[in-house]
Design an enzyme around this catalytic site. Structure first.
Site, PDB file in Angstrom:
ATOM      1  N   GLY A 264      -0.586   0.193  -5.127  1.00  0.00           N
ATOM      2  CA  GLY A 264      -1.900  -0.392  -4.884  1.00  0.00           C
ATOM      3  C   GLY A 264      -2.927   0.190  -5.823  1.00  0.00           C
ATOM      4  O   GLY A 264      -3.067   1.411  -5.905  1.00  0.00           O
TER       5      GLY A 264
ATOM      6  N   CYS B 137       0.839  -1.190   0.000  1.00  0.00           N
ATOM      7  CA  CYS B 137       0.000   0.000   0.000  1.00  0.00           C
ATOM      8  C   CYS B 137       0.881   1.249   0.000  1.00  0.00           C
ATOM      9  O   CYS B 137       2.076   1.188   0.257  1.00  0.00           O
ATOM     10  CB  CYS B 137      -0.911   0.001   1.217  1.00  0.00           C
ATOM     11  SG  CYS B 137      -2.047  -1.402   1.259  1.00  0.00           S
TER      12      CYS B 137
ATOM     13  N   TYR C 232      11.862  -4.361  -6.480  1.00  0.00           N
ATOM     14  CA  TYR C 232      10.650  -4.367  -7.285  1.00  0.00           C
ATOM     15  C   TYR C 232       9.626  -3.297  -6.935  1.00  0.00           C
ATOM     16  O   TYR C 232       9.062  -2.662  -7.823  1.00  0.00           O
ATOM     17  CB  TYR C 232       9.990  -5.758  -7.155  1.00  0.00           C
ATOM     18  CG  TYR C 232       8.679  -5.908  -7.881  1.00  0.00           C
ATOM     19  CD1 TYR C 232       8.615  -5.853  -9.266  1.00  0.00           C
ATOM     20  CD2 TYR C 232       7.497  -6.125  -7.185  1.00  0.00           C
ATOM     21  CE1 TYR C 232       7.400  -6.006  -9.945  1.00  0.00           C
ATOM     22  CE2 TYR C 232       6.278  -6.273  -7.843  1.00  0.00           C
ATOM     23  CZ  TYR C 232       6.245  -6.206  -9.222  1.00  0.00           C
ATOM     24  OH  TYR C 232       5.061  -6.347  -9.877  1.00  0.00           O
TER      25      TYR C 232
ATOM     26  N   ASN D 291       0.428   1.178   5.710  1.00  0.00           N
ATOM     27  CA  ASN D 291       1.151   0.359   4.740  1.00  0.00           C
ATOM     28  C   ASN D 291       1.917  -0.699   5.514  1.00  0.00           C
ATOM     29  O   ASN D 291       2.719  -0.376   6.384  1.00  0.00           O
ATOM     30  CB  ASN D 291       2.116   1.216   3.910  1.00  0.00           C
ATOM     31  CG  ASN D 291       3.080   0.360   3.096  1.00  0.00           C
ATOM     32  OD1 ASN D 291       2.745  -0.735   2.660  1.00  0.00           O
ATOM     33  ND2 ASN D 291       4.285   0.866   2.896  1.00  0.00           N
ATOM     34  N   GLY D 292       1.674  -1.955   5.200  1.00  0.00           N
ATOM     35  CA  GLY D 292       2.375  -3.029   5.878  1.00  0.00           C
ATOM     36  C   GLY D 292       1.423  -4.090   6.374  1.00  0.00           C
ATOM     37  O   GLY D 292       0.300  -4.220   5.894  1.00  0.00           O
TER      38      GLY D 292
END
Length: 490
Positions: A47, A21, A262, A122-123
């Protein structure tokens, strides 16, 4: 007659690591929601399922959460009218906990004693389900299946008087990987997990501040990069300025290796390191670890391009776009279940036969996950007339799953966990297969060897050395609470 070049159509995202995210927080900037929307647009790669913004105008909260892309929902000039105020937080989402339905879209908001709290995350919390069971047993009522709601519930139950302190109490009880932004009345709060696994940066903009998952979000809004939020640090931004506190002891950061490999956009900087340059360096080192006598170096676009450039430079061989990716094949938001993957957008990679025909081709991709995509790419290149097809992965073999926010397959589905290199080579239909070594990855990214006693990166995908306790996994908490039994979304 026009020659027909082989084209392979497949569900690419089913065989790629899913984006995490992205979060943005804006404070002290007029029309903060517009700035947040622009920042989220820069983070769209993290996302594509949903997006949301919560703002505050000094008196009231305004919230809007939508399925789909940022540009489809927050591009209009009326965004600042719908979401008024000079403070805002925003979120783009790919779900790793909870289904893609509107009730799971972030930021999540709750009224608690002392005022409202909105949170974007995020996570992934490695003790979320354990905490959730405890909270439900104590009478808490959950409205989503996202682990982020646990944070709101913990803040609501805190005995502290001030909302900011209640939020700090919640941070001390969660474990795992997280970069959080929160809106507590008119304060914007940012926090990063004690190992710094998930990224979060701070910038200055027009006398105010902006928090974001990546520096590319600062660049797009014209903000000046100040610094990264430290592991275990929380910053509280208000009209009085910025206050820094700690909710965990200071320690060296251990950022996610896949941010460099990535996830992050190539023009971002993480830990003072250019992501683009790191990827080129990984390609150069990949040539040392896995050389091949070939005619041409071809990236698997788009994520394999920088590493392929580095490999070609080191090998002294030509770099060619032997595979063309169709960027306009149409897309819907990505769905996390296999059934939805089969119905979702299908992307196209087409072979550029003029480059490949009669050549010994070396393909470079960022990683190999399940191997299904890689096998079809190899087949496509052979059908285009390549004499030989060699495959190289610009990261080490992925042999362990992730529990920190990457939607990675189970170990049994990871190709490198099930097969030796020779078996993988045969399964892919390649003439040879090679990987970047773990030591090579460290040298390329950090310019130093891995410290086995205190690894400098979160590299558990390759080594099995997880940075934190995996409480939910260790306790084998049941999956029954991942869905709300009596709540069905149309």
């Amino acid at each position: 007659m026009t020659p027909r070049f082989p084209t392979v159509t497949y569900d690419e995202v089913a065989d790629k690591l899913r984006e995490e995210c992205g979060v943005v927080g804006v404070s002290g900037v007029p029309e903060a929601s517009l700035v947040a929307a622009l920042g989220l647009h820069a983070l769209q790669h993290r996302g594509q399922e949903s997006c949301g913004i919560v703002s505050h105008d000094g008196a009231r909260f305004y919230t809007e959460r939508q399925l789909g892309l940022v540009g489809e929902n927050f591009a209009g000039p009326d965004t600042a009218q719908r979401l008024a105020g000079d403070a805002a937080i925003g979120h783009v989402r790919y779900s790793t906990q909870g289904a893609t339905v509107l009730r799971n879209v972030q930021p999540l908001y709750a009224d608690v004693r002392g005022g409202g709290i909105a949170v974007a995350h995020n996570g992934n919390l490695t003790n979320a389900r354990t905490l959730r069971e405890e909270l439900v047993s104590g009478g808490s009522i959950f409205q989503s299946t996202s682990d982020t709601e646990v944070i709101l519930q913990l803040a609501a139950r805190s005995p502290r008087a001030k909302s900011a302190n209640r939020f700090l109490d919640a941070l001390k009880q969660i474990e795992g990987a997280f970069a959080l932004v929160a809106l507590v009345n008119n304060r914007v709060i940012g926090a990063r997990d004690p190992f710094g696994i998930r990224p979060l940066v701070l910038g200055r903009l027009d006398g105010g501040y902006i928090l974001a998952s990546e520096t590319c979000a600062l660049d797009i809004v014209g903000a000046k990069f100040e610094r990264e939020i430290e592991p275990g640090e929380v910053v509280i931004i208000s009209e009085d300025g910025l206050e820094s506190r700690r909710f965990a002891p200071a320690r060296a950061a251990r950022p996610c290796a896949f941010e460099y490999i990535y996830f992050a956009r190539p023009d971002s900087v993480i830990g003072g390191i250019s992501v683009y340059q790191a990827r080129k360096a990984m390609g150069r080192r990949l040539f040392q670890d896995a050389p091949a006598d070939v005619d041409v170096i071809v990236p698997v676009p788009d994520s394999g391009v920088p590493s392929a450039l580095g490999y070609a430079e080191a090998a002294g061989k030509p770099f060619e776009m032997g595979i063309i990716r169709g960027h306009f094949a149409g897309r819907t938001f990505i769905q996390p279940t296999q059934a939805k993957r089969d119905l979702g957008v299908r992307r196209k990679h087409s072979a550029n036969a003029a480059v490949l025909r009669g050549k010994r081709v070396l393909l470079v991709d960022d990683s190999i996950v399940r191997g299904t995509t890689s096998r079809k790419i190899v087949q496509m290149v052979r059908e285009a007339g390549a004499k030989e097809v060699h495959f190289r992965s610009a990261c080490p073999p992925i042999i362990n799953p992730d529990f920190y926010g990457i939607d990675m397959p189970q170990r049994s589905e990871l190709m490198a966990a099930r097969m030796e290199t020779a078996e993988m080579t045969e399964a892919l239909g390649a003439d040879s297969l090679g990987f970047l070594s773990v030591d090579g990855m460290y040298e390329a990214i950090l310019g130093e060897a891995r410290n086995p006693r205190q690894p400098q990166l979160a590299d558990h995908y390759f080594t099995g050395d997880y940075p934190t306790r995996l409480i939910d996994n260790e306790r084998a908490v049941s999956d029954k609470d991942r869905q709300l039994s009596f709540l069905v979304d149309a």
